[in-house]
Design a protein around this motif. Structure first.
Motif, PDB file in Angstrom:
ATOM      1  N   ASN A   1      -2.333   2.263  -4.843  1.00 32.50           N
ATOM      2  CA  ASN A   1      -2.203   0.836  -4.484  1.00 32.50           C
ATOM      3  C   ASN A   1      -2.299   0.594  -2.984  1.00 32.50           C
ATOM      4  O   ASN A   1      -1.527  -0.186  -2.421  1.00 32.50           O
ATOM      5  CB  ASN A   1      -0.870   0.270  -4.995  1.00 32.50           C
ATOM      6  CG  ASN A   1      -0.940   0.055  -6.492  1.00 32.50           C
ATOM      7  OD1 ASN A   1      -2.006  -0.252  -7.028  1.00 32.50           O
ATOM      8  ND2 ASN A   1       0.175   0.251  -7.174  1.00 32.50           N
TER       9      ASN A   1
ATOM     10  N   SER B   1      -3.812  -0.725   0.570  1.00 28.64           N
ATOM     11  CA  SER B   1      -4.619  -1.824   1.107  1.00 28.64           C
ATOM     12  C   SER B   1      -5.121  -1.419   2.477  1.00 28.64           C
ATOM     13  O   SER B   1      -4.370  -0.887   3.298  1.00 28.64           O
ATOM     14  CB  SER B   1      -3.780  -3.098   1.230  1.00 28.64           C
ATOM     15  OG  SER B   1      -3.408  -3.527  -0.061  1.00 28.64           O
TER      16      SER B   1
ATOM     17  N   PHE C   1      -6.713  -2.549   5.984  1.00 29.55           N
ATOM     18  CA  PHE C   1      -6.887  -3.703   6.870  1.00 29.55           C
ATOM     19  C   PHE C   1      -7.679  -3.327   8.107  1.00 29.55           C
ATOM     20  O   PHE C   1      -7.568  -2.208   8.602  1.00 29.55           O
ATOM     21  CB  PHE C   1      -5.517  -4.211   7.352  1.00 29.55           C
ATOM     22  CG  PHE C   1      -4.707  -4.910   6.298  1.00 29.55           C
ATOM     23  CD1 PHE C   1      -4.744  -6.290   6.170  1.00 29.55           C
ATOM     24  CD2 PHE C   1      -3.895  -4.180   5.439  1.00 29.55           C
ATOM     25  CE1 PHE C   1      -3.987  -6.935   5.202  1.00 29.55           C
ATOM     26  CE2 PHE C   1      -3.131  -4.816   4.461  1.00 29.55           C
ATOM     27  CZ  PHE C   1      -3.177  -6.193   4.345  1.00 29.55           C
TER      28      PHE C   1
ATOM     29  N   LEU D   1      -7.832  -8.303   5.466  1.00 21.38           N
ATOM     30  CA  LEU D   1      -7.773  -7.365   4.349  1.00 21.38           C
ATOM     31  C   LEU D   1      -9.204  -6.975   3.973  1.00 21.38           C
ATOM     32  O   LEU D   1     -10.038  -7.824   3.678  1.00 21.38           O
ATOM     33  CB  LEU D   1      -7.078  -8.039   3.149  1.00 21.38           C
ATOM     34  CG  LEU D   1      -7.002  -7.199   1.870  1.00 21.38           C
ATOM     35  CD1 LEU D   1      -6.049  -6.029   2.049  1.00 21.38           C
ATOM     36  CD2 LEU D   1      -6.545  -8.050   0.690  1.00 21.38           C
TER      37      LEU D   1
ATOM     38  N   LEU E   1      -9.949  -3.912   1.850  1.00 22.88           N
ATOM     39  CA  LEU E   1      -9.916  -3.351   0.487  1.00 22.88           C
ATOM     40  C   LEU E   1      -8.488  -3.441  -0.036  1.00 22.88           C
ATOM     41  O   LEU E   1      -7.538  -3.195   0.705  1.00 22.88           O
ATOM     42  CB  LEU E   1     -10.346  -1.884   0.498  1.00 22.88           C
ATOM     43  CG  LEU E   1     -11.788  -1.570   0.910  1.00 22.88           C
ATOM     44  CD1 LEU E   1     -11.920  -0.100   1.287  1.00 22.88           C
ATOM     45  CD2 LEU E   1     -12.768  -1.917  -0.203  1.00 22.88           C
ATOM     46  N   SER E   2      -8.338  -3.768  -1.305  1.00 22.60           N
ATOM     47  CA  SER E   2      -6.978  -3.834  -1.839  1.00 22.60           C
ATOM     48  C   SER E   2      -6.855  -3.018  -3.130  1.00 22.60           C
ATOM     49  O   SER E   2      -7.850  -2.724  -3.793  1.00 22.60           O
ATOM     50  CB  SER E   2      -6.576  -5.289  -2.109  1.00 22.60           C
ATOM     51  OG  SER E   2      -7.388  -5.825  -3.133  1.00 22.60           O
ATOM     52  N   GLU E   3      -5.603  -2.673  -3.447  1.00 18.48           N
ATOM     53  CA  GLU E   3      -5.270  -1.935  -4.684  1.00 18.48           C
ATOM     54  C   GLU E   3      -6.130  -0.688  -4.873  1.00 18.48           C
ATOM     55  O   GLU E   3      -6.655  -0.422  -5.948  1.00 18.48           O
ATOM     56  CB  GLU E   3      -5.422  -2.845  -5.914  1.00 18.48           C
ATOM     57  CG  GLU E   3      -4.432  -3.999  -5.944  1.00 18.48           C
ATOM     58  CD  GLU E   3      -4.803  -5.028  -7.004  1.00 18.48           C
ATOM     59  OE1 GLU E   3      -5.386  -4.646  -8.033  1.00 18.48           O
ATOM     60  OE2 GLU E   3      -4.519  -6.213  -6.784  1.00 18.48           O
TER      61      GLU E   3
ATOM     62  N   GLN F   1      -0.282  -0.799   3.794  1.00 15.90           N
ATOM     63  CA  GLN F   1       0.340  -1.078   2.483  1.00 15.90           C
ATOM     64  C   GLN F   1      -0.040  -0.020   1.474  1.00 15.90           C
ATOM     65  O   GLN F   1      -1.164   0.477   1.484  1.00 15.90           O
ATOM     66  CB  GLN F   1      -0.131  -2.437   1.953  1.00 15.90           C
ATOM     67  CG  GLN F   1       0.565  -3.621   2.595  1.00 15.90           C
ATOM     68  CD  GLN F   1       0.015  -4.945   2.057  1.00 15.90           C
ATOM     69  OE1 GLN F   1      -0.738  -4.978   1.095  1.00 15.90           O
ATOM     70  NE2 GLN F   1       0.388  -6.023   2.701  1.00 15.90           N
ATOM     71  N   GLY F   2       0.900   0.301   0.602  1.00 12.55           N
ATOM     72  CA  GLY F   2       0.622   1.281  -0.445  1.00 12.55           C
ATOM     73  C   GLY F   2       0.969   2.689   0.007  1.00 12.55           C
ATOM     74  O   GLY F   2       1.539   2.904   1.073  1.00 12.55           O
TER      75      GLY F   2
ATOM     76  N   CYS G   1     -17.522   0.783  -3.249  1.00  8.44           N
ATOM     77  CA  CYS G   1     -16.803  -0.316  -2.586  1.00  8.44           C
ATOM     78  C   CYS G   1     -17.497  -1.611  -2.975  1.00  8.44           C
ATOM     79  O   CYS G   1     -18.688  -1.784  -2.691  1.00  8.44           O
ATOM     80  CB  CYS G   1     -16.927  -0.212  -1.066  1.00  8.44           C
ATOM     81  SG  CYS G   1     -15.858   0.974  -0.309  1.00  8.44           S
TER      82      CYS G   1
ATOM     83  N   ASN H   1     -13.889  -6.078  -2.426  1.00  9.48           N
ATOM     84  CA  ASN H   1     -12.570  -5.655  -1.906  1.00  9.48           C
ATOM     85  C   ASN H   1     -11.879  -4.573  -2.722  1.00  9.48           C
ATOM     86  O   ASN H   1     -10.662  -4.397  -2.632  1.00  9.48           O
ATOM     87  CB  ASN H   1     -11.596  -6.846  -1.766  1.00  9.48           C
ATOM     88  CG  ASN H   1     -12.097  -7.836  -0.749  1.00  9.48           C
ATOM     89  OD1 ASN H   1     -12.681  -8.843  -1.122  1.00  9.48           O
ATOM     90  ND2 ASN H   1     -11.917  -7.554   0.522  1.00  9.48           N
ATOM     91  N   LYS H   2     -12.628  -3.882  -3.575  1.00  5.00           N
ATOM     92  CA  LYS H   2     -12.023  -2.823  -4.395  1.00  5.00           C
ATOM     93  C   LYS H   2     -12.847  -1.542  -4.247  1.00  5.00           C
ATOM     94  O   LYS H   2     -14.004  -1.568  -3.841  1.00  5.00           O
ATOM     95  CB  LYS H   2     -12.042  -3.214  -5.884  1.00  5.00           C
ATOM     96  CG  LYS H   2     -11.250  -4.496  -6.216  1.00  5.00           C
ATOM     97  CD  LYS H   2      -9.787  -4.178  -6.444  1.00  5.00           C
ATOM     98  CE  LYS H   2      -9.009  -5.378  -6.941  1.00  5.00           C
ATOM     99  NZ  LYS H   2      -8.607  -6.317  -5.890  1.00  5.00           N
TER     100      LYS H   2
END
Length: 227
Positions: free
Chosen positions: A10, A12, A14, A19, A21-23, A59-60, A214, A217-218
């Protein structure tokens, strides 16, 4: 038993406040050859930069070659980079010194002291990439493909647990790309784990392997038939 060299949970990514890429959740195990694909601007470079400590993981959860990316301190980054080999698109060789001096510069910067051991190591890595006879040359005397081989040799100097290759064939013509790819494949066969960002789909078809994409954003794994 697979040994993970890179694990994200999970996460992220930055670039400053934005942001990218997330999760992101993924695992790369020892000995794997993994492609990272995606359009320009889809976050491949930001992802790579996070892995070698240029961008913080905000994050993550994330671990890479036994370093925790979430708590990575500035002073740990040189030690992290000793366990990683990074290959850039634009070679990043120093033009004012020979191939051997370029490699020696990296060894000294990462704490090597013994002259004979350094010479020995340089010969070994240049041999691995087919450049053993070119150590006395300056980068500007070499072709793009030869410069990239030297850059790969440089990435091998500290026996990295993971090689991050960011568009290593991006500046090369198709024939040279295939040659450089052959070098990377050979290194992988000898046990080095490689994560390679690329947008050269011809290489993916020629050398199929696990592929992460990619997009939107995933990052997700794709089956090659669907690329």
């Amino acid at each position: 038993m697979s040994t993970p060299v890179l694990q994200l949970q999970n996460a992220s990514i930055f670039q400053r406040e934005s942001l990218i890429l997330s999760e992101v959740s993924l695992t790369i195990n020892k000995g794997e050859f993994v492609y990272l694909i995606g359009k320009t601007g889809s976050g491949k470079s930001s992802f790579m930069k996070t892995l070698y400590g240029d961008l913080p993981l905000q994050q993550g959860q994330g671990t890479i070659v036994d370093f925790d990316l979430t708590t990575l301190k500035e002073k740990q980054i040189p030690y992290l980079r000793r366990k990683l080999g990074v290959v850039f698109q634009d070679f990043k060789l120093l033009n004012d010194r020979t191939v051997k001096e370029n490699l020696k510069f990296v060894l000294k910067a990462t704490g090597w002291k013994n002259q004979n051991e350094m010479d020995d190591k340089i010969d070994k890595v240049l041999d691995k990439v087919g450049m053993k006879t070119k150590g006395f040359k300056y980068p500007y005397q070499l072709s793009g493909g030869e410069q990239q081989r030297v850059a790969i040799a440089r990435a091998l100097l500290n026996d990295p647990e993971l090689i991050l290759a960011d568009e290593p064939t991006g500046n090369l013509d198709p024939q040279t790309s295939v040659e450089v790819m052959g070098v990377l494949q050979e290194i992988n066969k000898n046990g080095n784990t490689i994560l390679m960002a690329t947008h050269d789909y011809a290489l993916l078809l020629k050398y199929p392997s696990k592929t992460l994409k990619c997009d939107g954003n995933k990052i997700f794994e794709v089956v090659q038939k669907t690329i």
